[in-house]
Design a protein around this motif. Structure first.
Motif, PDB file in Angstrom:
ATOM      1  N   ARG A  50       0.838  -1.209   0.000  1.00  0.00           N
ATOM      2  CA  ARG A  50       0.000   0.000   0.000  1.00  0.00           C
ATOM      3  C   ARG A  50       0.870   1.255   0.000  1.00  0.00           C
ATOM      4  NH1 ARG A  50      -2.934   0.933  -2.452  1.00  0.00           N
ATOM      5  NH2 ARG A  50      -3.971   2.563  -1.303  1.00  0.00           N
ATOM      6  N   LEU A  51       1.951   1.227   0.804  1.00  0.00           N
ATOM      7  CA  LEU A  51       2.846   2.385   0.844  1.00  0.00           C
ATOM      8  C   LEU A  51       3.642   2.529  -0.444  1.00  0.00           C
ATOM      9  CD1 LEU A  51       4.190   2.394   4.496  1.00  0.00           C
ATOM     10  CD2 LEU A  51       2.728   4.103   3.397  1.00  0.00           C
ATOM     11  N   PHE A  52       3.830   1.443  -1.161  1.00  0.00           N
ATOM     12  CA  PHE A  52       4.491   1.517  -2.454  1.00  0.00           C
ATOM     13  C   PHE A  52       3.554   2.183  -3.465  1.00  0.00           C
ATOM     14  CE2 PHE A  52       6.023  -0.603  -6.462  1.00  0.00           C
ATOM     15  CZ  PHE A  52       7.237   0.067  -6.513  1.00  0.00           C
ATOM     16  N   ALA A  53       2.253   1.900  -3.349  1.00  0.00           N
ATOM     17  CA  ALA A  53       1.261   2.475  -4.259  1.00  0.00           C
ATOM     18  C   ALA A  53       0.936   3.926  -3.901  1.00  0.00           C
ATOM     19  CB  ALA A  53      -0.018   1.640  -4.240  1.00  0.00           C
ATOM     20  N   GLU A  54       0.899   4.222  -2.624  1.00  0.00           N
ATOM     21  CA  GLU A  54       0.603   5.575  -2.124  1.00  0.00           C
ATOM     22  C   GLU A  54       1.804   6.040  -1.313  1.00  0.00           C
ATOM     23  OE1 GLU A  54      -2.135   7.593  -2.330  1.00  0.00           O
ATOM     24  OE2 GLU A  54      -3.061   6.199  -3.721  1.00  0.00           O
ATOM     25  N   PRO A  55       2.486   7.074  -1.718  1.00  0.00           N
ATOM     26  CA  PRO A  55       3.729   7.473  -1.048  1.00  0.00           C
ATOM     27  C   PRO A  55       3.593   7.807   0.434  1.00  0.00           C
ATOM     28  CG  PRO A  55       3.393   8.739  -3.072  1.00  0.00           C
ATOM     29  CD  PRO A  55       2.184   7.915  -2.870  1.00  0.00           C
ATOM     30  N   SER A  56       2.416   8.237   0.858  1.00  0.00           N
ATOM     31  CA  SER A  56       2.206   8.605   2.248  1.00  0.00           C
ATOM     32  C   SER A  56       0.772   8.241   2.627  1.00  0.00           C
ATOM     33  CB  SER A  56       2.445  10.105   2.412  1.00  0.00           C
ATOM     34  OG  SER A  56       2.247  10.493   3.739  1.00  0.00           O
ATOM     35  N   MET A  57       0.621   7.619   3.802  1.00  0.00           N
ATOM     36  CA  MET A  57      -0.724   7.211   4.222  1.00  0.00           C
ATOM     37  C   MET A  57      -0.931   7.444   5.707  1.00  0.00           C
ATOM     38  SD  MET A  57      -1.413   3.669   2.132  1.00  0.00           S
ATOM     39  CE  MET A  57      -3.117   3.582   2.661  1.00  0.00           C
ATOM     40  N   ARG A  58      -2.189   7.687   6.061  1.00  0.00           N
ATOM     41  CA  ARG A  58      -2.602   7.797   7.456  1.00  0.00           C
ATOM     42  C   ARG A  58      -3.197   6.470   7.893  1.00  0.00           C
ATOM     43  NH1 ARG A  58      -5.561  13.516   8.162  1.00  0.00           N
ATOM     44  NH2 ARG A  58      -5.197  12.959  10.325  1.00  0.00           N
ATOM     45  N   ARG A  90       5.658  10.146  10.417  1.00  0.00           N
ATOM     46  CA  ARG A  90       5.785  11.604  10.458  1.00  0.00           C
ATOM     47  C   ARG A  90       4.613  12.170  11.246  1.00  0.00           C
ATOM     48  NH1 ARG A  90       5.661  15.206   5.137  1.00  0.00           N
ATOM     49  NH2 ARG A  90       4.714  13.252   4.519  1.00  0.00           N
ATOM     50  N   ASP A  91       4.924  12.776  12.389  1.00  0.00           N
ATOM     51  CA  ASP A  91       3.916  13.398  13.248  1.00  0.00           C
ATOM     52  C   ASP A  91       3.968  14.900  12.977  1.00  0.00           C
ATOM     53  OD1 ASP A  91       2.332  14.455  15.273  1.00  0.00           O
ATOM     54  OD2 ASP A  91       3.105  13.067  16.785  1.00  0.00           O
ATOM     55  N   PHE A  92       2.846  15.449  12.555  1.00  0.00           N
ATOM     56  CA  PHE A  92       2.790  16.858  12.199  1.00  0.00           C
ATOM     57  C   PHE A  92       2.622  17.769  13.406  1.00  0.00           C
ATOM     58  CE2 PHE A  92       1.930  14.656   8.301  1.00  0.00           C
ATOM     59  CZ  PHE A  92       2.557  15.431   7.336  1.00  0.00           C
ATOM     60  N   GLY A  93       2.448  17.183  14.598  1.00  0.00           N
ATOM     61  CA  GLY A  93       2.318  17.975  15.814  1.00  0.00           C
ATOM     62  C   GLY A  93       1.096  18.863  15.847  1.00  0.00           C
ATOM     63  N   GLU A  94       0.036  18.431  15.193  1.00  0.00           N
ATOM     64  CA  GLU A  94      -1.191  19.223  15.113  1.00  0.00           C
ATOM     65  C   GLU A  94      -2.252  18.650  16.038  1.00  0.00           C
ATOM     66  OE1 GLU A  94      -2.352  18.959  11.016  1.00  0.00           O
ATOM     67  OE2 GLU A  94      -0.687  20.188  10.316  1.00  0.00           O
ATOM     68  N   GLN A  95      -3.252  19.462  16.322  1.00  0.00           N
ATOM     69  CA  GLN A  95      -4.433  19.002  17.048  1.00  0.00           C
ATOM     70  C   GLN A  95      -5.638  19.211  16.154  1.00  0.00           C
ATOM     71  OE1 GLN A  95      -4.802  17.330  19.822  1.00  0.00           O
ATOM     72  NE2 GLN A  95      -2.584  17.339  20.155  1.00  0.00           N
ATOM     73  N   PRO A  96      -6.444  18.217  15.882  1.00  0.00           N
ATOM     74  CA  PRO A  96      -6.256  16.823  16.308  1.00  0.00           C
ATOM     75  C   PRO A  96      -4.996  16.222  15.675  1.00  0.00           C
ATOM     76  CG  PRO A  96      -8.023  16.973  14.699  1.00  0.00           C
ATOM     77  CD  PRO A  96      -7.585  18.384  15.008  1.00  0.00           C
ATOM     78  N   PRO A  97      -4.472  15.167  16.301  1.00  0.00           N
ATOM     79  CA  PRO A  97      -3.219  14.578  15.831  1.00  0.00           C
ATOM     80  C   PRO A  97      -3.295  14.146  14.366  1.00  0.00           C
ATOM     81  CG  PRO A  97      -3.852  13.637  17.933  1.00  0.00           C
ATOM     82  CD  PRO A  97      -5.004  14.481  17.476  1.00  0.00           C
ATOM     83  N   ARG A  98      -2.221  14.431  13.649  1.00  0.00           N
ATOM     84  CA  ARG A  98      -2.104  14.014  12.253  1.00  0.00           C
ATOM     85  C   ARG A  98      -0.755  13.313  12.080  1.00  0.00           C
ATOM     86  NH1 ARG A  98      -1.224  18.276   7.657  1.00  0.00           N
ATOM     87  NH2 ARG A  98      -0.167  16.902   6.203  1.00  0.00           N
ATOM     88  N   VAL A  99      -0.835  12.030  11.753  1.00  0.00           N
ATOM     89  CA  VAL A  99       0.359  11.208  11.594  1.00  0.00           C
ATOM     90  C   VAL A  99       0.277  10.511  10.243  1.00  0.00           C
ATOM     91  CG1 VAL A  99       1.650   9.233  12.503  1.00  0.00           C
ATOM     92  CG2 VAL A  99       0.579  10.845  14.078  1.00  0.00           C
ATOM     93  N   GLU A 100       1.373  10.508   9.506  1.00  0.00           N
ATOM     94  CA  GLU A 100       1.435   9.809   8.228  1.00  0.00           C
ATOM     95  C   GLU A 100       2.634   8.880   8.213  1.00  0.00           C
ATOM     96  OE1 GLU A 100       1.380  12.605   5.008  1.00  0.00           O
ATOM     97  OE2 GLU A 100      -0.661  13.257   5.450  1.00  0.00           O
ATOM     98  N   TYR A 101       2.524   7.855   7.404  1.00  0.00           N
ATOM     99  CA  TYR A 101       3.584   6.865   7.257  1.00  0.00           C
ATOM    100  C   TYR A 101       4.040   6.838   5.810  1.00  0.00           C
ATOM    101  CZ  TYR A 101       1.990   5.387  11.816  1.00  0.00           C
ATOM    102  OH  TYR A 101       1.641   5.365  13.141  1.00  0.00           O
TER     103      TYR A 101
END
Length: 128
Positions: A50-58, A90-101
């Motif tokens: 999935r990460l190969f197909a989509e460069p970044s995912m939540r 990658r944690d964007f340090g936002e509220q609500p939390p936003r993390v991508e892989y």
């Protein structure tokens, strides 16, 4: 043909021809086994493809795309892949939390190997 030429480890392309090149603690078998452990399990390959197909995912995207995986299992598998240096969080340090892989450079370099394994499977359909 000599006995050395007939052995499997003699056919593996390595810099030296000694038995330890294949079977020693730092030999080919040990390295391949280590990589297989990194990607083994029910969920790691679906995550990697999935990460190969989509460069970044939540996490929510993984949960939609991979049927039957629980949030707990997804988190465990992503952490294991992150610890092995294959996936980056990658944690964007936002509220609500936003993390991508995303795949790391090592993860991206692993994908052609996995694609070759896929092609091998397609050409050799026997066995399970």
């Amino acid at each position: 043909m000599t006995a050395d030429q007939a052995t499997t480890h003699g056919k593996v392309p390595v810099e030296r021809e000694e038995r330890d090149a294949c079977l020693g603690a730092d030999g080919s078998v040990a390295h391949v086994t280590r990589v297989l452990r990194m990607i083994s399990g029910r969920w790691k390959l679906p995550i990697l493809f999935r990460l190969f197909a989509e460069p970044s995912m939540r996490s929510s995207q993984f949960l939609r795309d991979i049927p039957d995986i629980s949030q707990k299992m997804l988190t465990q598998q992503l952490r294991a892949l992150e610890n092995d240096g294959i996936v980056a969080r990658r944690d964007f340090g936002e509220q609500p939390p936003r993390v991508e892989y995303e795949l790391t450079d090592s993860g991206r370099s692993l994908m052609p190997v996995l694609m070759s394994v896929r092609e091998f499977s397609r050409r050799h359909p026997g066995g399970r």
